[in-house]
Design a protein around this motif. Structure first.
Motif, mmCIF file in Angstrom:
data_model
loop_
_atom_site.group_PDB
_atom_site.id
_atom_site.type_symbol
_atom_site.label_atom_id
_atom_site.label_comp_id
_atom_site.label_asym_id
_atom_site.label_seq_id
_atom_site.Cartn_x
_atom_site.Cartn_y
_atom_site.Cartn_z
ATOM 1 N N ARG A 5 0.342 -0.925 0.282
ATOM 2 C CA ARG A 5 0.204 -0.250 -0.261
ATOM 3 C C ARG A 5 0.741 1.083 -0.021
ATOM 4 N NH1 ARG A 5 -4.973 -1.325 4.683
ATOM 5 N NH2 ARG A 5 -5.918 -3.131 3.233
ATOM 6 N N LEU A 8 2.043 1.749 -3.588
ATOM 7 C CA LEU A 8 0.815 2.099 -4.612
ATOM 8 C C LEU A 8 0.184 3.647 -4.334
ATOM 9 C CD1 LEU A 8 -1.034 1.713 -6.350
ATOM 10 C CD2 LEU A 8 -2.993 1.533 -4.028
ATOM 11 N N VAL A 59 -6.799 -5.261 -15.726
ATOM 12 C CA VAL A 59 -8.072 -4.489 -15.286
ATOM 13 C C VAL A 59 -9.578 -4.920 -14.648
ATOM 14 C CG1 VAL A 59 -6.991 -2.676 -15.075
ATOM 15 C CG2 VAL A 59 -8.288 -2.966 -16.730
ATOM 16 N N LEU A 233 -5.757 5.113 -13.234
ATOM 17 C CA LEU A 233 -5.742 3.994 -12.645
ATOM 18 C C LEU A 233 -5.038 4.197 -11.158
ATOM 19 C CD1 LEU A 233 -3.973 1.189 -15.366
ATOM 20 C CD2 LEU A 233 -6.175 1.181 -14.375
ATOM 21 N N ALA A 234 -3.888 4.191 -10.274
ATOM 22 C CA ALA A 234 -3.369 4.432 -9.708
ATOM 23 C C ALA A 234 -4.698 5.034 -8.299
ATOM 24 C CB ALA A 234 -1.850 5.925 -9.277
ATOM 25 N N LYS A 237 -6.857 1.673 -7.835
ATOM 26 C CA LYS A 237 -6.472 1.189 -6.725
ATOM 27 C C LYS A 237 -6.518 1.555 -5.301
ATOM 28 C CE LYS A 237 -5.635 -1.931 -9.695
ATOM 29 N NZ LYS A 237 -6.099 -2.840 -9.669
ATOM 30 N N GLY A 240 -9.159 1.461 -3.663
ATOM 31 C CA GLY A 240 -9.923 0.376 -3.487
ATOM 32 C C GLY A 240 -9.148 -0.211 -2.451
ATOM 33 N N SER A 241 -8.407 -0.039 -1.918
ATOM 34 C CA SER A 241 -6.827 -0.501 -1.072
ATOM 35 C C SER A 241 -6.962 0.414 0.113
ATOM 36 C CB SER A 241 -5.611 -0.435 -1.510
ATOM 37 O OG SER A 241 -5.703 -1.538 -2.404
#
Length: 297
Positions: A5, A8, A59, A233-234, A237, A240-241
């Motif tokens: 994480r 990310l 994806v 995209l980042a 993500k 979502g994390s």
């Protein structure tokens, strides 16, 4: 936060900074001020890259029904207004000023919660709202050289950003994932901007652009599209994390990093008055307090 994480979040900050700096370079330094062409290129490239990554299995996108696509159209129109007005504002305003005005969009979601859910605001949240409004107001009043055009486009941008946040919270298309919503936004934007490029004259203006054959211009446009897609995209993500309040912290840090880098890079020549600098600092302090209020209310 575990290592994955953390990586990310760092990738998100890097993509965020590169995306805004590249866009600013093309719009202000190279002076490519044709938003329908520029944003049409970005959204069409984003749609293509999203479809390719989906076909490659990188994806997950489920089949989109016609009803779901139509229900997302109001959000798509707000998305178009967001990127079009944002492009115009970013071409005229320094990056730190752009973020100061963009931060006011947080107030839209705040007011929606207050009036629809009848929740009582804490003194921290009210103070942060006053700081955000005060910083934006002082910026406009004491830096008239960027107005009225730059500030007008910035206010249209923040209105679309704030309204889109409200639409996402109230939308009945909750069965759509973030990537599915973004794909609809990309495809709708690319189609509409392609038609608008002719009616606004941007198409003919772009054909006469002096740097049209320059490798630097090509690299800037390619970088803006790729970094914008990677940022999307980042962002998906990251959301979502991590919990929402943690995502807000990373958005805040990314904006501070991009603003600081714009001061440091001589390419942008970002010189501000002491009052303007205090407005920027006040805005970030207000945003930090806003995030703190969300996390510990």
């Amino acid at each position: 936060m575990n290592v994955a994480r953390g990586i990310l979040a760092l990738v998100f900050c890097m993509c965020f900074t590169l995306s805004y700096c590249t866009n600013k370079y093309v719009l202000s330094v190279l002076k490519f001020t044709f938003p329908t062409i520029f944003q049409g290129w970005q959204t069409s490239t984003g749609a293509l890259l999203l479809l390719v990554t989906w076909k490659l299995g990188l994806v997950e996108i489920n089949g989109l029904s016609r009803s779901a696509a139509f229900s997302q159209l109001p959000g798509s129109f707000l998305f178009i207004g967001n990127i079009y007005a944002g492009s115009k504002a970013l071409s005229l305003l320094p990056i730190p000023f752009f973020f100061v005005l963009q931060n006011v969009s947080e107030i839209f979601a705040f007011l929606t919660v207050i009036f629809t859910r009848r929740e009582k605001a804490t003194w921290r949240k009210l103070l942060s709202v006053c700081m955000l409004l005060g910083s934006a107001t002082s910026l406009v009043v004491y830096n008239p050289r960027f107005g009225p055009s730059g500030y007008t486009w910035a206010f249209i941008h923040l209105f679309c950003v704030g309204t889109y946040k409200v639409f996402q919270n109230k939308s009945k298309t909750s069965h759509l994932s973030d990537l599915e919503e973004q794909l609809i936004n990309y495809m709708s934007s690319a189609s509409l901007l392609a038609s608008l490029s002719y009616s606004t004259g941007d198409l003919f203006g772009a054909l006469d652009f002096p740097l049209l054959t320059s490798h630097i211009f090509h690299a800037g446009c390619l970088g803006s599209a790729v970094f914008g897609f990677l940022l999307m995209l980042a962002t998906v993500k990251l959301r979502g994390s991590l919990p929402q309040e943690h995502c807000g912290v990373w958005f805040f840090l990314a904006k501070v990093l991009a603003s600081g880098l714009s001061f440091y890079l001589p390419t942008f020549n970002t010189v501000v008055s002491p009052i303007a600098f205090c407005s920027v600092v006040l805005s970030y302090a207000g945003e930090a307090l806003f995030l703190y209020s969300d996390r510990f209310q």
